[in-house]
Design a protein around this motif. Structure first.
Motif, PDB file in Angstrom:
ATOM      1  N   PHE A 223       0.812  -1.212   0.000  1.00  0.00           N
ATOM      2  CA  PHE A 223       0.000   0.000   0.000  1.00  0.00           C
ATOM      3  C   PHE A 223       0.849   1.266   0.000  1.00  0.00           C
ATOM      4  CE2 PHE A 223      -3.465  -2.838   1.098  1.00  0.00           C
ATOM      5  CZ  PHE A 223      -4.578  -2.200   0.573  1.00  0.00           C
ATOM      6  N   VAL A 224       1.831   1.339   0.881  1.00  0.00           N
ATOM      7  CA  VAL A 224       2.588   2.594   0.985  1.00  0.00           C
ATOM      8  C   VAL A 224       3.495   2.803  -0.226  1.00  0.00           C
ATOM      9  CG1 VAL A 224       2.461   2.639   3.501  1.00  0.00           C
ATOM     10  CG2 VAL A 224       4.441   1.588   2.400  1.00  0.00           C
ATOM     11  N   TYR A 225       4.034   1.714  -0.804  1.00  0.00           N
ATOM     12  CA  TYR A 225       4.815   1.868  -2.029  1.00  0.00           C
ATOM     13  C   TYR A 225       3.929   2.377  -3.165  1.00  0.00           C
ATOM     14  CZ  TYR A 225       9.022  -0.559  -0.287  1.00  0.00           C
ATOM     15  OH  TYR A 225      10.158  -0.913   0.380  1.00  0.00           O
ATOM     16  N   PHE A 226       2.723   1.808  -3.258  1.00  0.00           N
ATOM     17  CA  PHE A 226       1.804   2.252  -4.308  1.00  0.00           C
ATOM     18  C   PHE A 226       1.482   3.732  -4.157  1.00  0.00           C
ATOM     19  CE2 PHE A 226      -2.589   3.415  -5.253  1.00  0.00           C
ATOM     20  CZ  PHE A 226      -2.594   3.268  -6.635  1.00  0.00           C
ATOM     21  N   CYS A 227       1.105   4.142  -2.948  1.00  0.00           N
ATOM     22  CA  CYS A 227       0.720   5.538  -2.716  1.00  0.00           C
ATOM     23  C   CYS A 227       1.887   6.490  -2.977  1.00  0.00           C
ATOM     24  CB  CYS A 227       0.207   5.717  -1.289  1.00  0.00           C
ATOM     25  SG  CYS A 227      -1.371   4.904  -0.985  1.00  0.00           S
ATOM     26  N   THR A 228       3.062   6.082  -2.547  1.00  0.00           N
ATOM     27  CA  THR A 228       4.242   6.928  -2.749  1.00  0.00           C
ATOM     28  C   THR A 228       4.578   7.022  -4.234  1.00  0.00           C
ATOM     29  OG1 THR A 228       5.093   6.282  -0.580  1.00  0.00           O
ATOM     30  CG2 THR A 228       6.663   7.264  -2.118  1.00  0.00           C
ATOM     31  N   TYR A 229       4.519   5.882  -4.924  1.00  0.00           N
ATOM     32  CA  TYR A 229       4.814   5.890  -6.354  1.00  0.00           C
ATOM     33  C   TYR A 229       3.839   6.778  -7.126  1.00  0.00           C
ATOM     34  CZ  TYR A 229       4.518   4.542 -11.220  1.00  0.00           C
ATOM     35  OH  TYR A 229       4.424   4.596 -12.591  1.00  0.00           O
ATOM     36  N   THR A 230       2.545   6.562  -6.898  1.00  0.00           N
ATOM     37  CA  THR A 230       1.567   7.304  -7.697  1.00  0.00           C
ATOM     38  C   THR A 230       1.620   8.797  -7.376  1.00  0.00           C
ATOM     39  OG1 THR A 230      -0.704   7.253  -8.540  1.00  0.00           O
ATOM     40  CG2 THR A 230      -0.445   7.063  -6.159  1.00  0.00           C
ATOM     41  N   TYR A 231       1.976   9.141  -6.127  1.00  0.00           N
ATOM     42  CA  TYR A 231       2.127  10.563  -5.775  1.00  0.00           C
ATOM     43  C   TYR A 231       3.266  11.188  -6.574  1.00  0.00           C
ATOM     44  CZ  TYR A 231       3.681  14.751  -3.414  1.00  0.00           C
ATOM     45  OH  TYR A 231       4.086  16.032  -3.164  1.00  0.00           O
ATOM     46  N   PHE A 232       4.441  10.552  -6.524  1.00  0.00           N
ATOM     47  CA  PHE A 232       5.607  11.130  -7.193  1.00  0.00           C
ATOM     48  C   PHE A 232       5.446  11.103  -8.713  1.00  0.00           C
ATOM     49  CE2 PHE A 232       7.639  10.654  -3.060  1.00  0.00           C
ATOM     50  CZ  PHE A 232       8.427  11.800  -3.003  1.00  0.00           C
ATOM     51  N   ALA A 233       4.825  10.045  -9.237  1.00  0.00           N
ATOM     52  CA  ALA A 233       4.597   9.980 -10.682  1.00  0.00           C
ATOM     53  C   ALA A 233       3.648  11.086 -11.126  1.00  0.00           C
ATOM     54  CB  ALA A 233       4.038   8.606 -11.060  1.00  0.00           C
ATOM     55  N   ALA A 234       2.551  11.277 -10.399  1.00  0.00           N
ATOM     56  CA  ALA A 234       1.565  12.300 -10.770  1.00  0.00           C
ATOM     57  C   ALA A 234       2.095  13.708 -10.563  1.00  0.00           C
ATOM     58  CB  ALA A 234       0.287  12.105  -9.954  1.00  0.00           C
ATOM     59  N   THR A 235       2.998  13.874  -9.600  1.00  0.00           N
ATOM     60  CA  THR A 235       3.505  15.208  -9.262  1.00  0.00           C
ATOM     61  C   THR A 235       4.696  15.619 -10.108  1.00  0.00           C
ATOM     62  OG1 THR A 235       2.766  14.854  -6.968  1.00  0.00           O
ATOM     63  CG2 THR A 235       4.294  16.680  -7.355  1.00  0.00           C
ATOM     64  N   TYR A 236       5.616  14.680 -10.370  1.00  0.00           N
ATOM     65  CA  TYR A 236       6.868  15.042 -11.030  1.00  0.00           C
ATOM     66  C   TYR A 236       7.109  14.316 -12.361  1.00  0.00           C
ATOM     67  CZ  TYR A 236       7.891  16.895  -6.373  1.00  0.00           C
ATOM     68  OH  TYR A 236       7.836  17.573  -5.187  1.00  0.00           O
ATOM     69  N   TYR A 237       6.497  13.166 -12.563  1.00  0.00           N
ATOM     70  CA  TYR A 237       6.788  12.368 -13.752  1.00  0.00           C
ATOM     71  C   TYR A 237       5.480  11.918 -14.394  1.00  0.00           C
ATOM     72  CZ  TYR A 237      11.079  12.182 -11.008  1.00  0.00           C
ATOM     73  OH  TYR A 237      12.181  12.520 -10.259  1.00  0.00           O
ATOM     74  N   GLN A 238       4.725  12.872 -14.913  1.00  0.00           N
ATOM     75  CA  GLN A 238       3.382  12.579 -15.420  1.00  0.00           C
ATOM     76  C   GLN A 238       3.375  11.589 -16.582  1.00  0.00           C
ATOM     77  OE1 GLN A 238       4.531  15.637 -14.855  1.00  0.00           O
ATOM     78  NE2 GLN A 238       3.120  16.715 -13.485  1.00  0.00           N
ATOM     79  N   PHE A 239       4.528  11.397 -17.226  1.00  0.00           N
ATOM     80  CA  PHE A 239       4.589  10.460 -18.344  1.00  0.00           C
ATOM     81  C   PHE A 239       4.510   9.008 -17.873  1.00  0.00           C
ATOM     82  CE2 PHE A 239       8.916  11.265 -16.962  1.00  0.00           C
ATOM     83  CZ  PHE A 239       9.486   9.997 -16.915  1.00  0.00           C
ATOM     84  N   LEU A 240       4.729   8.786 -16.581  1.00  0.00           N
ATOM     85  CA  LEU A 240       4.617   7.435 -16.026  1.00  0.00           C
ATOM     86  C   LEU A 240       3.156   7.123 -15.703  1.00  0.00           C
ATOM     87  CD1 LEU A 240       7.643   7.423 -13.548  1.00  0.00           C
ATOM     88  CD2 LEU A 240       7.478   6.204 -15.730  1.00  0.00           C
ATOM     89  N   PRO A 241       2.747   5.873 -15.833  1.00  0.00           N
ATOM     90  CA  PRO A 241       1.364   5.525 -15.469  1.00  0.00           C
ATOM     91  C   PRO A 241       1.151   5.765 -13.971  1.00  0.00           C
ATOM     92  CG  PRO A 241       2.688   3.545 -15.825  1.00  0.00           C
ATOM     93  CD  PRO A 241       3.515   4.694 -16.309  1.00  0.00           C
ATOM     94  N   ASN A 242       0.028   6.354 -13.623  1.00  0.00           N
ATOM     95  CA  ASN A 242      -0.241   6.640 -12.211  1.00  0.00           C
ATOM     96  C   ASN A 242      -1.744   6.766 -11.990  1.00  0.00           C
ATOM     97  OD1 ASN A 242      -1.063   9.708 -12.092  1.00  0.00           O
ATOM     98  ND2 ASN A 242       0.669   9.594 -13.533  1.00  0.00           N
ATOM     99  N   MET A 243      -2.131   6.776 -10.729  1.00  0.00           N
ATOM    100  CA  MET A 243      -3.538   6.895 -10.344  1.00  0.00           C
ATOM    101  C   MET A 243      -3.814   8.256  -9.708  1.00  0.00           C
ATOM    102  SD  MET A 243      -4.891   4.041 -11.280  1.00  0.00           S
ATOM    103  CE  MET A 243      -6.423   3.914 -10.389  1.00  0.00           C
ATOM    104  N   GLY A 244      -2.937   9.219  -9.967  1.00  0.00           N
ATOM    105  CA  GLY A 244      -3.117  10.550  -9.400  1.00  0.00           C
ATOM    106  C   GLY A 244      -2.354  10.702  -8.093  1.00  0.00           C
TER     107      GLY A 244
END
Length: 286
Positions: A223-244
């Motif tokens: 859970f925490v890896y998912f939340c951390t990943y999607t946060y950083f992807a949505a915030t800094y690396y929008q080209f990566l798949p993310n859930m916001g």
């Protein structure tokens, strides 16, 4: 008044909890707000100072106890463990009662990532759970009084779980309920085990309690890896798949990932050392 059709349990437990909270504190539960620097134990200085005090007491206590016989304090130990069994179960049920309706109405992603999943009622429960981590430090005092060996895993886990709850409370990470509810579930069984064992009952499932703790950390990290990943992807690396983006500060998310990862590694090491017997040596035929 809560709609009867929305109840998770036959009665709305939070109403009874709120009455108890007000009777104990003199303040309505609905008026509680966690304010850093105002709410007790809400500053870095307070949290880290008490961690230092804890370490000083247990290691200083070990030095003092060298000159004394072990102090069993069995009745106090039984009361301590029974109390934490009940507190852990009560908090667990209150968390389930608050989180499940959000999950049912809005889905899992909402409960772990939305700012709106951080409610006033949950904030109070998060804070009370944080306070219990200070009381749980008494576990180590009993070990010192009984002149038991202090394992690194024990005092590392106890002192830093307190800091983990502190950082997530300040960071307002909505996913906090996942590791907290799993931890409370483990503690229901763990403190029940210590209570019954201290009463002289032979408990056969200690090994499985450690396996439950390891399972807890694996789920936590998912859970925490998912939340951390999607946060950083949505915030800094929008080209990566993310859930916001997910609710919570970056520092609290990263600290949670690192600390829970270390817990998993240490518990796996403990399990291997404690429950895995080395294979018997094979004699060579001459």
């Amino acid at each position: 008044m809560v709609d009867q059709s929305q109840l998770v349990f036959p009665v709305y437990l939070y109403d009874y909890f709120a009455k108890g909270y007000e009777a104990a504190s003199g303040i309505p539960a609905a008026s509680f707000t966690y304010i850093r620097g105002v709410t007790p134990l809400s500053t870095n200085l307070e949290a880290f100072s008490l961690m230092v005090v804890y370490l000083t007491i247990i290691f200083g206590g070990q030095w003092v106890m060298k000159n004394f016989k072990p102090i069993r304090a069995n009745l106090l130990f039984q009361v301590h463990n029974f109390f934490l069994t009940i507190v852990s179960l009560g908090l667990l049920l209150l968390f389930v009662e608050q989180v499940y309706p959000m999950y049912r109405d809005h889905g899992l992603l909402f409960t772990i990532c939305s700012d709106d999943a951080w409610t006033q009622k949950l904030e109070l429960l998060y804070y009370l759970n944080y306070l219990t981590k200070y009381y749980e430090l008494v576990d180590t005092v009993f070990l010192v009084l009984r002149k038991k060996k202090l394992e690194f895993l024990h005092y590392y886990h106890h002192s830093l779980t307190m800091i983990l709850c502190f950082t997530q409370l300040n960071g307002r990470t909505s996913v906090s309920y996942v590791p907290i509810t799993l931890n409370l579930l483990v503690h229901v069984f763990m403190y029940y085990y210590y209570w019954r064992a201290s009463c002289g009952v032979r408990i056969w499932w200690k090994k499985y309690l450690t396996l439950l703790q390891i399972t807890q950390f694996i789920i936590d990290l998912g859970f925490v890896y998912f939340c951390t990943y999607t946060y950083f992807a949505a915030t800094y690396y929008q080209f990566l798949p993310n859930m916001g983006a997910c609710a919570g500060t970056e520092s609290s998310a990263l600290f949670g990932c690192l600390l829970l990862s270390s817990y998993l590694l240490l518990f796996l090491q403990f399990f291997g050392k404690t429950y895995t017997k080395p294979a018997p040596a094979v004699k060579k035929v001459q």
